[in-house]
Every structure is written in structure tokens, then in C-alpha cells.
Design an enzyme around this catalytic site. Structure first.
Site, PDB file in Angstrom:
ATOM      1  N   GLY A  48       0.769  -1.239   0.000  1.00 38.59           N
ATOM      2  CA  GLY A  48       0.000   0.000   0.000  1.00 38.59           C
ATOM      3  C   GLY A  48       0.800   1.289   0.000  1.00 38.59           C
ATOM      4  O   GLY A  48       0.340   2.295  -0.521  1.00 38.59           O
ATOM      5  N   GLU A 102       4.098   3.971   6.028  1.00 38.89           N
ATOM      6  CA  GLU A 102       2.877   3.177   5.842  1.00 38.89           C
ATOM      7  C   GLU A 102       1.838   3.948   5.035  1.00 38.89           C
ATOM      8  O   GLU A 102       1.853   5.176   5.010  1.00 38.89           O
ATOM      9  CB  GLU A 102       2.268   2.842   7.226  1.00 38.89           C
ATOM     10  CG  GLU A 102       2.344   1.375   7.608  1.00 38.89           C
ATOM     11  CD  GLU A 102       1.498   0.430   6.755  1.00 38.89           C
ATOM     12  OE1 GLU A 102       1.244   0.679   5.566  1.00 38.89           O
ATOM     13  OE2 GLU A 102       1.093  -0.600   7.318  1.00 38.89           O
ATOM     14  N   ASP A 103       0.932   3.217   4.407  1.00 43.09           N
ATOM     15  CA  ASP A 103      -0.169   3.880   3.695  1.00 43.09           C
ATOM     16  C   ASP A 103      -1.212   4.405   4.674  1.00 43.09           C
ATOM     17  O   ASP A 103      -1.681   5.532   4.557  1.00 43.09           O
ATOM     18  CB  ASP A 103      -0.810   2.933   2.669  1.00 43.09           C
ATOM     19  CG  ASP A 103      -1.271   1.596   3.245  1.00 43.09           C
ATOM     20  OD1 ASP A 103      -1.047   1.315   4.441  1.00 43.09           O
ATOM     21  OD2 ASP A 103      -1.862   0.806   2.475  1.00 43.09           O
ATOM     22  N   ASP A 106      -4.907   2.087  10.616  1.00 45.33           N
ATOM     23  CA  ASP A 106      -6.344   1.886  10.789  1.00 45.33           C
ATOM     24  C   ASP A 106      -6.567   1.414  12.232  1.00 45.33           C
ATOM     25  O   ASP A 106      -6.619   2.231  13.150  1.00 45.33           O
ATOM     26  CB  ASP A 106      -6.785   0.876   9.724  1.00 45.33           C
ATOM     27  CG  ASP A 106      -8.258   0.542   9.726  1.00 45.33           C
ATOM     28  OD1 ASP A 106      -9.053   1.365  10.186  1.00 45.33           O
ATOM     29  OD2 ASP A 106      -8.619  -0.557   9.255  1.00 45.33           O
ATOM     30  N   LYS A 134      -6.889   6.789  10.385  1.00 46.96           N
ATOM     31  CA  LYS A 134      -8.311   6.805  10.764  1.00 46.96           C
ATOM     32  C   LYS A 134      -8.341   6.811  12.286  1.00 46.96           C
ATOM     33  O   LYS A 134      -8.360   5.747  12.917  1.00 46.96           O
ATOM     34  CB  LYS A 134      -9.010   5.540  10.261  1.00 46.96           C
ATOM     35  CG  LYS A 134      -9.182   5.446   8.754  1.00 46.96           C
ATOM     36  CD  LYS A 134      -9.877   4.125   8.397  1.00 46.96           C
ATOM     37  CE  LYS A 134     -10.069   3.955   6.914  1.00 46.96           C
ATOM     38  NZ  LYS A 134     -10.520   2.571   6.563  1.00 46.96           N
ATOM     39  N   PHE A 155     -14.129   3.110   4.297  1.00 46.66           N
ATOM     40  CA  PHE A 155     -13.196   2.389   3.433  1.00 46.66           C
ATOM     41  C   PHE A 155     -12.866   3.239   2.206  1.00 46.66           C
ATOM     42  O   PHE A 155     -13.758   3.755   1.539  1.00 46.66           O
ATOM     43  CB  PHE A 155     -13.773   1.040   3.003  1.00 46.66           C
ATOM     44  CG  PHE A 155     -12.759   0.173   2.321  1.00 46.66           C
ATOM     45  CD1 PHE A 155     -11.853  -0.567   3.059  1.00 46.66           C
ATOM     46  CD2 PHE A 155     -12.682   0.134   0.934  1.00 46.66           C
ATOM     47  CE1 PHE A 155     -10.887  -1.341   2.432  1.00 46.66           C
ATOM     48  CE2 PHE A 155     -11.717  -0.643   0.293  1.00 46.66           C
ATOM     49  CZ  PHE A 155     -10.823  -1.386   1.051  1.00 46.66           C
ATOM     50  N   ILE A 156     -11.574   3.366   1.918  1.00 46.99           N
ATOM     51  CA  ILE A 156     -11.145   4.173   0.772  1.00 46.99           C
ATOM     52  C   ILE A 156     -10.216   3.366  -0.144  1.00 46.99           C
ATOM     53  O   ILE A 156      -9.653   2.347   0.271  1.00 46.99           O
ATOM     54  CB  ILE A 156     -10.432   5.472   1.233  1.00 46.99           C
ATOM     55  CG1 ILE A 156      -9.246   5.180   2.175  1.00 46.99           C
ATOM     56  CG2 ILE A 156     -11.396   6.410   1.973  1.00 46.99           C
ATOM     57  CD1 ILE A 156      -7.949   5.104   1.528  1.00 46.99           C
ATOM     58  N   ASP A 162      -5.950  -0.345  -1.863  1.00 50.91           N
ATOM     59  CA  ASP A 162      -6.724  -1.181  -2.779  1.00 50.91           C
ATOM     60  C   ASP A 162      -8.042  -1.671  -2.198  1.00 50.91           C
ATOM     61  O   ASP A 162      -8.227  -1.704  -0.976  1.00 50.91           O
ATOM     62  CB  ASP A 162      -5.905  -2.423  -3.129  1.00 50.91           C
ATOM     63  CG  ASP A 162      -5.777  -3.374  -1.932  1.00 50.91           C
ATOM     64  OD1 ASP A 162      -5.285  -2.923  -0.872  1.00 50.91           O
ATOM     65  OD2 ASP A 162      -6.196  -4.540  -2.039  1.00 50.91           O
TER      66      ASP A 162
HETATM   67  P1  IMP Z   1      -4.477  -1.991  10.575  1.00 52.43           P
HETATM   68  O1  IMP Z   1      -3.622  -3.146  10.958  1.00 52.43           O
HETATM   69  O2  IMP Z   1      -5.919  -2.219  10.924  1.00 52.43           O
HETATM   70  O3  IMP Z   1      -3.996  -0.657  11.105  1.00 52.43           O
HETATM   71  O4  IMP Z   1      -4.516  -1.935   9.003  1.00 52.43           O
HETATM   72  C1  IMP Z   1      -3.479  -1.498   8.276  1.00 52.43           C
HETATM   73  C2  IMP Z   1      -3.561  -1.945   6.825  1.00 52.43           C
HETATM   74  O5  IMP Z   1      -4.899  -2.202   6.386  1.00 52.43           O
HETATM   75  C3  IMP Z   1      -3.071  -0.820   5.965  1.00 52.43           C
HETATM   76  O6  IMP Z   1      -1.678  -0.895   5.778  1.00 52.43           O
HETATM   77  C4  IMP Z   1      -3.850  -1.000   4.681  1.00 52.43           C
HETATM   78  O7  IMP Z   1      -3.144  -1.833   3.799  1.00 52.43           O
HETATM   79  C5  IMP Z   1      -5.116  -1.668   5.106  1.00 52.43           C
HETATM   80  N1  IMP Z   1      -6.276  -0.704   5.166  1.00 52.43           N
HETATM   81  C6  IMP Z   1      -6.793  -0.095   6.253  1.00 52.43           C
HETATM   82  N2  IMP Z   1      -7.833   0.713   5.940  1.00 52.43           N
HETATM   83  C7  IMP Z   1      -7.961   0.620   4.583  1.00 52.43           C
HETATM   84  C8  IMP Z   1      -8.863   1.254   3.637  1.00 52.43           C
HETATM   85  O8  IMP Z   1      -9.753   2.077   3.957  1.00 52.43           O
HETATM   86  N3  IMP Z   1      -8.681   0.909   2.333  1.00 52.43           N
HETATM   87  C9  IMP Z   1      -7.711   0.035   1.919  1.00 52.43           C
HETATM   88  N4  IMP Z   1      -6.851  -0.569   2.765  1.00 52.43           N
HETATM   89  C10 IMP Z   1      -6.979  -0.276   4.099  1.00 52.43           C
HETATM   90 MG    MG Z   2      -0.640  -1.502   4.064  1.00 51.36          MG
END
Ligand code: IMP
Ligand code: MG
Length: 178
Positions: A48, A102-103, A106, A134, A155-156, A162
């Protein structure tokens, strides 16, 4: 085009490229101020973060290295909570300042896992630079040092992110339409 279709979902334009690039440039300038004499190793988290890292590194002008790791935790629209390491880190981080690129942060589960692994490997200073955060979705107590943009808990896709593998190539950010 303001509305697009990816597989079974419709998305509408929410953040245009011009706003993204301006926010990313600001993060690069902050990093230049903070890490001028630290010889940082940037660790781009694939897939990402590839687009964010590409633009960010055009502004970063301090002596540095960049490398890549690959993780996966998402399955369609929802985080699976299980983080798989697909490509690991080859470089030594012992005694080093590292910046995780990081992208999106979340739930923070992915970042928590990355941070504990870098601590265990002996990094002396760990910073986090994320394109998006977020804040309402955060479930872990992690420190995020640089955030280009904060967004609501929707969700984006686009700019590296992606939906089921598609949409990473979009230059703008699109939000899912219910
Ligand atoms: P986390 O472990 O929940 O913080 O998720 C992190 C990963 O989930 C990110 O690096 C993204 O690849 C993916 N992700 C989280 N939210 C989104 C979204 O809205 N769209 C697409 N990918 C997401
Ligand atoms: Mg990612």
C-alpha cells in the site's frame, strides 16, 4: 470522473491529487527538519505505501537509505487481524534511526507488530510516517509521528490503497459509497 466502480462497489472522489501531494510534501519537510543528522533508514511497507513513499522521498533531502517490507492483513473490506510477513527486512537496524512508511494506520494492529519487531531487532529510534490515519478506528496504543492526512472511518481506495487488489493506481482517493 467523480464516481468509479471497482468490482461490486461504487466509490466517489474524496481527496484530489493536489491536496494529497501538498500534504505529503509537508511531511517530507518535517522529516528533513527532524532527521537531518540521523542517517535514517526508511522502511516502506508494501504494497500500500509504494505511492506515498515514492512522492515522500522526492521531498526528503537528508542522507538516508530506503528499503521495503511486505505485509498483508486485509481481506476485501475488513482487516483480518492476522498480519502475515511476506517479504522481511534484510538490512540491520541495530543502533539505527528507522522511519516506518505506511499507507494507513487503521486499527494499528499492523503497526504494533512492525514496531515490536523493529524494537526486538535493536533499532535505537523508531518513527512512524503514515499517509493516512483513521483516528476513530485505532485500537492500539502506538505513537504516530508524521500523518499526512486524517480521515473518517470509511473504506477508501487509491494512491496505493486497494479494494481486493484493485484501485492502487488511482492518483486520487475515493471513498466507498454505501
Ligand atoms: P491496521 O492493521 O488495521 O492498522 O490496518 C493497516 C492496513 O490495512 C493498511 O496498511 C492498509 O493496507 C489496510 N487498510 C486499512 N484501511 C484501509 C482502507 O480504507 N482501504 C484500503 N486498505 C486499508
Ligand atoms: Mg498496508
Amino acid at each position: 470522473m467523480n464516481t468509479i466502480q471497482i468490482k461490486d462497489k461504487k466509490f466517489s472522489l474524496s481527496i484530489p491529487e493536489s491536496e494529497i501531494l501538498e500534504a505529503v510534501r509537508k511531511v517530507g519537510e518535517e522529516i528533513n527538519r527532524d532527521l537531518a543528522h540521523k542517517n535514517p533508514l526508511f522502511i516502506c511497507v508494501l504494497n500500500g505505501a509504494f505511492m506515498f513513499a515514492g512522492d515522500l522521498m522526492k521531498t526528503v533531502s537528508v542522507p538516508c537509505e530506503i528499503t521495503f517490507i511486505k505485509l498483508s492483513s486485509y481481506d476485501g473490506l475488513y482487516t483480518s487481524g492476522v498480519v502475515k510477513e511476506i517479504i522481511g527486512l534484510n538490512e540491520s537496524v541495530v543502533g539505527r534511526t528507522v522511519v516506518v512508511v505506511e499507507d494507513i494506520v487503521d486499527t494499528g494492529i499492523t503497526m504494533e507488530r512492525i514496531l515490536s519487531s523493529l524494537r526486538a531487532k535493536g533499532a535505537s529510534e523508531i518513527r512512524v510516517a503514515t499517509f493516512l490515519q483513521k483516528p476513530d478506528a485505532l485500537q492500539r496504543d502506538i505513537q504516530v509521528d508524521y500523518v499526512a492526512m486524517k480521515i473518517p472511518n470509511d473504506f477508501i481506495v487509491g494512491y496505493g490503497l486497494d479494494y481486493d487488489g484493485y484501485g492502487r493506481n488511482l492518483k486520487d482517493i475515493y471513498t466507498v459509497v454505501e
